[in-house]
Design a protein around this motif. Sequence first.
Motif, mmCIF file in Angstrom:
data_model
loop_
_atom_site.group_PDB
_atom_site.id
_atom_site.type_symbol
_atom_site.label_atom_id
_atom_site.label_comp_id
_atom_site.label_asym_id
_atom_site.label_seq_id
_atom_site.Cartn_x
_atom_site.Cartn_y
_atom_site.Cartn_z
ATOM 1 N N VAL A 158 -4.414 5.194 -0.453
ATOM 2 C CA VAL A 158 -5.156 5.564 0.735
ATOM 3 C C VAL A 158 -4.634 6.255 1.919
ATOM 4 N N PRO A 159 -4.093 4.601 2.777
ATOM 5 C CA PRO A 159 -3.249 4.640 4.119
ATOM 6 C C PRO A 159 -2.017 5.692 3.719
ATOM 7 N N HIS A 160 -1.521 6.353 2.441
ATOM 8 C CA HIS A 160 -0.228 6.466 2.151
ATOM 9 C C HIS A 160 -0.778 8.558 2.217
ATOM 10 N N LEU A 161 -1.719 8.607 1.762
ATOM 11 C CA LEU A 161 -2.210 10.125 1.547
ATOM 12 C C LEU A 161 -1.577 11.060 2.801
ATOM 13 N N PRO A 162 -1.476 12.569 2.319
ATOM 14 C CA PRO A 162 -0.797 13.159 3.909
ATOM 15 C C PRO A 162 -2.522 13.150 4.578
ATOM 16 N N ALA A 163 -1.479 13.428 5.736
ATOM 17 C CA ALA A 163 -2.383 14.330 6.355
ATOM 18 C C ALA A 163 -2.008 15.542 6.889
ATOM 19 N N GLY A 164 -2.642 16.602 8.020
ATOM 20 C CA GLY A 164 -1.986 17.992 7.578
ATOM 21 C C GLY A 164 -0.683 17.933 8.023
ATOM 22 N N GLY A 165 -0.345 19.130 7.613
ATOM 23 C CA GLY A 165 0.980 19.715 7.494
ATOM 24 C C GLY A 165 2.472 18.225 6.992
ATOM 25 N N GLU A 166 1.541 17.814 5.801
ATOM 26 C CA GLU A 166 2.084 16.971 5.897
ATOM 27 C C GLU A 166 2.526 16.665 3.698
ATOM 28 N N ILE A 167 3.628 16.053 3.503
ATOM 29 C CA ILE A 167 3.678 16.480 1.306
ATOM 30 C C ILE A 167 4.118 15.131 1.792
ATOM 31 N N VAL A 168 2.949 14.142 0.220
ATOM 32 C CA VAL A 168 3.664 13.454 -0.018
ATOM 33 C C VAL A 168 3.843 12.724 -1.728
ATOM 34 N N LEU A 169 4.821 12.212 -1.681
ATOM 35 C CA LEU A 169 5.663 12.318 -3.196
ATOM 36 C C LEU A 169 5.737 10.564 -3.455
ATOM 37 N N PHE A 170 4.510 10.446 -4.429
ATOM 38 C CA PHE A 170 4.674 9.080 -4.788
ATOM 39 C C PHE A 170 5.174 9.052 -6.335
ATOM 40 N N ASP A 171 5.994 7.594 -6.005
ATOM 41 C CA ASP A 171 7.207 7.701 -7.277
ATOM 42 C C ASP A 171 5.794 6.313 -8.051
ATOM 43 N N ARG A 172 5.771 6.755 -9.199
ATOM 44 C CA ARG A 172 4.434 6.254 -9.795
ATOM 45 C C ARG A 172 3.381 6.068 -8.896
ATOM 46 N N SER A 173 2.295 5.674 -9.113
ATOM 47 C CA SER A 173 1.084 6.026 -7.963
ATOM 48 C C SER A 173 -0.737 5.148 -8.983
ATOM 49 N N TRP A 174 -1.679 5.369 -8.270
ATOM 50 C CA TRP A 174 -2.662 5.328 -9.020
ATOM 51 C C TRP A 174 -2.529 4.686 -10.614
ATOM 52 N N TYR A 175 -1.740 5.358 -11.586
ATOM 53 C CA TYR A 175 -1.495 5.994 -12.480
ATOM 54 C C TYR A 175 -1.135 4.080 -13.014
ATOM 55 N N ASN A 176 -0.604 3.363 -12.423
ATOM 56 C CA ASN A 176 -0.031 2.309 -12.807
ATOM 57 C C ASN A 176 -0.929 1.331 -13.974
ATOM 58 N N ARG A 177 -2.829 1.618 -13.232
ATOM 59 C CA ARG A 177 -2.937 0.731 -14.063
ATOM 60 C C ARG A 177 -3.223 1.179 -15.939
ATOM 61 N N ALA A 178 -2.884 2.432 -15.768
ATOM 62 C CA ALA A 178 -3.325 2.969 -17.090
ATOM 63 C C ALA A 178 -2.196 2.800 -18.165
ATOM 64 N N GLY A 179 -1.145 2.355 -17.433
ATOM 65 C CA GLY A 179 0.128 2.189 -17.569
ATOM 66 C C GLY A 179 0.327 0.950 -18.143
ATOM 67 N N VAL A 180 1.465 0.686 -17.134
ATOM 68 C CA VAL A 180 2.592 -1.071 -17.276
ATOM 69 C C VAL A 180 1.138 -2.272 -17.200
ATOM 70 N N GLU A 181 0.145 -1.979 -15.835
ATOM 71 C CA GLU A 181 -0.980 -2.827 -15.744
ATOM 72 C C GLU A 181 -2.101 -2.982 -17.602
ATOM 73 N N ARG A 182 -1.442 -2.390 -17.746
ATOM 74 C CA ARG A 182 -2.374 -2.191 -19.025
ATOM 75 C C ARG A 182 -2.347 -3.139 -19.932
ATOM 76 N N VAL A 183 -0.595 -1.769 -20.170
ATOM 77 C CA VAL A 183 -0.200 -2.876 -21.438
ATOM 78 C C VAL A 183 0.433 -4.583 -21.175
ATOM 79 N N MET A 184 1.183 -4.722 -20.111
ATOM 80 C CA MET A 184 1.576 -6.205 -19.718
ATOM 81 C C MET A 184 -0.022 -7.286 -19.370
ATOM 82 N N GLY A 185 -0.906 -6.274 -19.561
ATOM 83 C CA GLY A 185 -1.516 -8.037 -19.412
ATOM 84 C C GLY A 185 -2.280 -8.364 -17.493
ATOM 85 N N PHE A 186 -1.353 -7.640 -16.576
ATOM 86 C CA PHE A 186 -2.085 -7.500 -15.400
ATOM 87 C C PHE A 186 -4.004 -6.948 -15.153
ATOM 88 N N ALA A 187 -3.944 -5.931 -15.635
ATOM 89 C CA ALA A 187 -5.980 -5.588 -15.327
ATOM 90 C C ALA A 187 -6.626 -6.244 -17.038
#
Length: 324
Positions: A149-178
């Motif tokens: 959440v702290p990295h989300l954009p304010a007005g007039g900004e574009i934020v590019l997430f190089d991997r995101s909250w979807y880590n939980r659906a991918g690496v965390e799930r497959v590797m057993g971290f979640a």
Amino acid sequence: MAGVSTAGKPGKVPAVKTPVNTPLNSPAQDWLQAELADTFDEDFELELEDAQLSLEISRIYKEKHPNTIDRHEYFHALIRMQSELIKLQDWVQYHGKKVVVLFEGRDSAGKGGVIKRLTQRLNPRVVRTVALPAPSDREKSQWYFQRYVPHLPAGGEIVLFDRSWYNRAGVERVMGFASDEQVEQFFNDVPEFERMLVRSGITVIKYWFSITDEEQQMRFLMRIHDPMKQWKLSPMDLQSRVRWEQYTKAKEEMMARTNIPEAPWYIVEGNDKKRARLNCIDHLLGLIPYEPVPHEDVHLPERVFNPDYERAVLPPELYVPAKY
């Protein structure tokens, strides 16, 4: 100006084809020619990855990609799109818009490459890239989305997430971290979380970069044999090769459960890196209804000369040695 030929060897920069309605020797044509020349130099440095490979790996890779886009055609299209990205950036800043773009995909799928080309000519105060490390023990105890959440954009900004909250659906799930319960909670929460972002005025765009099993294997081999790329390989990346099928099943469920109208997924075919970059940037430009915004004329003011001022002579040890 020295540059790169379409064959990838040093040579003269090919002439730019003049658009039908562009007068010869027009300022626009001169600018495009100069930008193309500069970009051939800049992007030649970015593309040195090929030169760092062992000759055998490089030869095999080229055999696997015989129909890749012509280098000159690629640079010409990239420059045109990057000029449009500047217009998009200006529109977002002028109207106070908020844009989030998520880049997901398997390891070595090309996420970093397209982000690098997206941001290459943009203002880093307007367009930011976020690539978070593994969560700390404290972050693991927080609400899952809290550290994003702290990295989300304010007005007039574009934020590019190089991997995101979807880590939980991918690496965390497959590797057993979640745990299974945490993954299920994520799938229940993420659609509403993204709807909340959209309701708050944030445009949410999600890209998945798709490559084949064979292509990922080739790119991993390239990194292993490239001393300038080995830092990109982690034990987690190597495990992703072992667990290819588990990642595939996780991706399929993620797509099925999080592809919502407010924030749909867009799949980028990534086996050809250059085409993937151009296709993704072109698609992103088409998703946002940007248009030209007013700009104040910029005039260089006259320098003020003080006849009594004398520039101080600084000690030579303050200067960086001129080795080149």
